[in-house]
Design an enzyme around this catalytic site. Structure first.
Site, short mmCIF file in Angstrom:
data_model
loop_
_atom_site.label_atom_id
_atom_site.label_comp_id
_atom_site.label_asym_id
_atom_site.label_seq_id
_atom_site.Cartn_x
_atom_site.Cartn_y
_atom_site.Cartn_z
N GLY A 110 0.85 -1.20 0.00
CA GLY A 110 0.00 0.00 0.00
C GLY A 110 0.88 1.24 0.00
O GLY A 110 2.07 1.17 -0.33
N PHE A 111 0.31 2.37 0.36
CA PHE A 111 1.09 3.61 0.33
C PHE A 111 2.33 3.52 1.21
O PHE A 111 3.42 3.89 0.79
CB PHE A 111 0.22 4.79 0.77
CG PHE A 111 -0.75 5.24 -0.28
CD1 PHE A 111 -0.32 5.91 -1.41
CD2 PHE A 111 -2.10 4.97 -0.14
CE1 PHE A 111 -1.21 6.32 -2.39
CE2 PHE A 111 -3.01 5.38 -1.12
CZ PHE A 111 -2.57 6.05 -2.24
N GLU A 134 -18.64 10.19 0.44
CA GLU A 134 -18.38 9.99 -0.98
C GLU A 134 -19.37 8.99 -1.58
O GLU A 134 -19.91 9.21 -2.67
CB GLU A 134 -16.95 9.49 -1.19
CG GLU A 134 -15.91 10.60 -1.03
CD GLU A 134 -14.50 10.09 -0.74
OE1 GLU A 134 -13.59 10.93 -0.64
OE2 GLU A 134 -14.31 8.87 -0.60
N ASP A 187 -1.64 2.62 8.15
CA ASP A 187 -2.88 2.45 8.92
C ASP A 187 -2.73 1.48 10.08
O ASP A 187 -3.59 1.40 10.94
CB ASP A 187 -4.00 1.93 8.00
CG ASP A 187 -4.53 3.02 7.09
OD1 ASP A 187 -4.06 4.17 7.20
OD2 ASP A 187 -5.40 2.72 6.27
#
Lengths: 415, 415
Positions: free
Chosen positions: A14-15, A171, A300
């Site tokens: 991931g990031f 969203e 996270d």
């Protein structure tokens, strides 16, 4: 001798994991990046795959393609099962990996606060597979309503509940409002998609509770403009095939989406370090874990103090942590001591729909068209891969001009 | 009164069914188009989704979106189970539909010639779900090979067998050759994807047996240029987890793809008309079935005489048949007798890879770059939806410039 260089294992592409690997480019180490998926996912746009605005490959890129020019990295498709900090090895579903330095960046998944039985009725949004499941449910609800003769059942099919008023919930609810009122407006003969109800539920007193109250108000107004009903201060006590239960009353909804809770990857447990309620590993100021300066937890999955609170679970924070862990490994290689992590808060952006968004950048606050443009530019800029940027720009331009969504394809599950 | 207009039911939103519906635009009928999927699929490009060159939404469009301006059409997402020609009704998985005129265009699926047990080891290519399954298997084979230490097993993982030397088999084999030699060339550290073997097997004496022998030779040379090994005159006697059995010998292959046989939809059985060996319904010259001038069978599901042979199962033939059935319904509404169908053969095109293709247009034959350009132009032109054309052109341009494939995403199956 290349073989004697220290081995860095990174769990997660991931990031946090990806930017850690990139920050070690050229460093005298061998890196193995392990992920159970073959792609890095641009999660901030995942809700657009769920709401049929983008195709899955638009926001995903093969990890090994991203890193193919970085010769000190090997990418391995495997699932990390357990970490043996004493033996300095990671146990995989297939084999194991020894490490000198470890960066754990396995991320988070949705949490139903101990009610896992809600999951089948209210999917969350973390993977491409989740997004395609949500897309399927939303599009099928309209299809079923078109041929339902019982008016009560038809209304139920055309009721969409989104649980959780954070950025993802906002969203999703905004996109559902647009789909019903604009995208599908003329596609059906027996039902009017514009009569669909989209309801956003949150336990707190306002949507986007992490933002300043003024921006929460702006977000609420913009959502209501799209026909979204907002029910705040509501405690969800059950979710089943009928809909959402809130104490004694029930909101009948054919489709329920979950955007409320997040739980860190269970991989953190095997580290032996303290965890917070959401399963995040409480790390030292330098992002390592107590007693193991060679093990870092980032993204996270990490709980990191920031002022009075904690570093938020957003992409810029994950990128900063990944880079910081890499920098500390490079310092250790040179015999230098590690440095504490400091989070640079660049602000928050949440989009609601066409020309609708809110942004909080330090003391500056924006809403409406300007916040939306800001959101577009930032997300295009950070998308990995030039082709993906082009593809997403094309899809957005098309959607802007036509109100259409280009990925309204129900992909069936395999039997 | 609109309610008294005759009811036309069309089963299937492929080329035949969709173009039949469009040809009835403005006609004094009510049309219900039934499909078990929500999208029309541009099947000629499906192999590009399977080989990671295109995203699924690039070649699919919602049927109801395509037809939304045609007010005499209702689209219904349902599966047709049986046709009751005596009672003039179609039984669905949910409810039934009465008809005055019926157009059956339910298409075909792959056939394993009575060996359904081969299916799990050798997926065929008919739906988006099939394409994503093939993409997953191909990409996973390289991932597994990267971390396999047993050289024999590694070679097996890097062996891809394609059974069937028709256009789909040729396209798949050519694309696999390109993936191994160009796309993945630098992505792995332990294996050389260029050492992968791609083997195309066919029972007949040459690839593309429907083409003139000279073009088959050109296709063979172009495939061999991409490193594809061609084994013709080979009879497959078994397919299992080890690979492909041909009589006493076995070709060990980690991935086997099936592009050999086609079987018409079983829905044809309930019509009571004669069927050929592939399950196609043998229709009257006007495309109706014997004894039922109000029931038409079109597209891949119909067996229609053409000269010495039969109309081929290709998109242009399906479009022509769909339009012809619609025209005969319009004639019947005016009290005129139906007209026989005449197939206009516009030629055949098969692509092999970058700048490689063969084309047979009447007496004219092309191969190489010019055939490839022809193929590109024709396929872009017939793609439904302007946005899809733009998206596919972007992907192709990108692939041309970089040798990359933009959809190298393994989408996991849901558990």
């Amino acid at each position: 001798m290349a073989e004697q260089r220290p081995q860095v294992v990174i769990i997660g592409g991931g990031f946090a994991g990806l930017y850690a690997a990139k920050a070690l480019k050229g460093a005298p180490v061998r890196i193995t990046l392990v992920d159970r998926r073959n792609h890095h996912l641009f999660q901030p746009l995942l809700y657009q795959v769920a709401t049929a605005a983008l195709a899955a490959p638009d926001i995903a890129a093969p990890i090994r393609k991203i890193l193919r020019r970085q010769r000190n990295v090997t990418v391995q498709l495997a699932e990390a099962r357990e970490i043996d900090t004493a033996g300095k090895r990671v146990l995989l579903d297939s084999g194991e990996l020894a490490y000198d330095f470890l960066i754990v960046a396995a991320g988070a998944t949705h949490s139903y606060f101990g009610h896992d039985e809600w999951a089948e009725h209210a999917p969350g949004l973390k993977t491409i597979s989740d997004a395609l499941d949500i897309r399927r449910r939303v599009l099928l609800a309209f299809e079923k309503a078109e041929h339902e003769r019982d008016p009560a059942k038809r209304d139920e099919l055309l009721t969409f509940a989104v649980v959780g008023g954070g950025p993802t919930g906002v969203e999703l609810a905004g996109a559902l409002g647009e789909i019903a009122r604009r995208t599908l407006a003329r596609d059906f003969r027996n039902v009017n998609p514009g009569s669909a109800r989209v309801i956003l539920l949150d336990a707190s007193e306002r949507v986007l509770p992490a933002y300043e109250p003024g921006l929460s108000d702006r977000a609420r107004l913009q959502l209501e403009d799209l026909g979204v009903e907002i029910h705040t201060g509501v405690r969800v006590t059950g979710i089943d095939a009928q809909g959402v239960h809130t104490g004694d009353s029930i909101l009948r909804a054919g489709t329920v989406l979950w955007a409320a809770g997040v739980q860190a990857s269970p991989l953190g447990r095997s580290l032996g370090a303290e965890q917070d309620r959401a399963g995040r590993v409480i790390v030292e100021p330098d992002l390592s874990i107590p007693g193991h300066p060679e093990v870092f937890v980032v993204g996270d999955q990490a709980a990191v103090k920031h002022g009075e609170g904690w570093v938020p679970g957003v992409a810029p924070a994950a990128i900063q942590m990944g880079r910081h862990a890499a920098a500390n490994i490079k310092r250790a290689l040179k015999g230098q001591s590690s440095e504490p992590f400091a989070y640079h808060d660049k602000g928050m952006l949440a989009t609601i729909g066409r020309s609708r968004a809110v942004a909080q950048l330090g003391r500056m606050k924006f809403s409406g068209w300007i916040a939306w443009m800001l959101w577009l530019v930032v997300h295009i800029f950070f998308l990995i891969g030039f082709r993906n940027r082009l593809a997403v720009m094309l899809d957005w331009l098309w959607a802007y001009l036509t109100f259409q969504r280009s990925a309204r394809i129900i992909m069936e599950e395999r039997h």
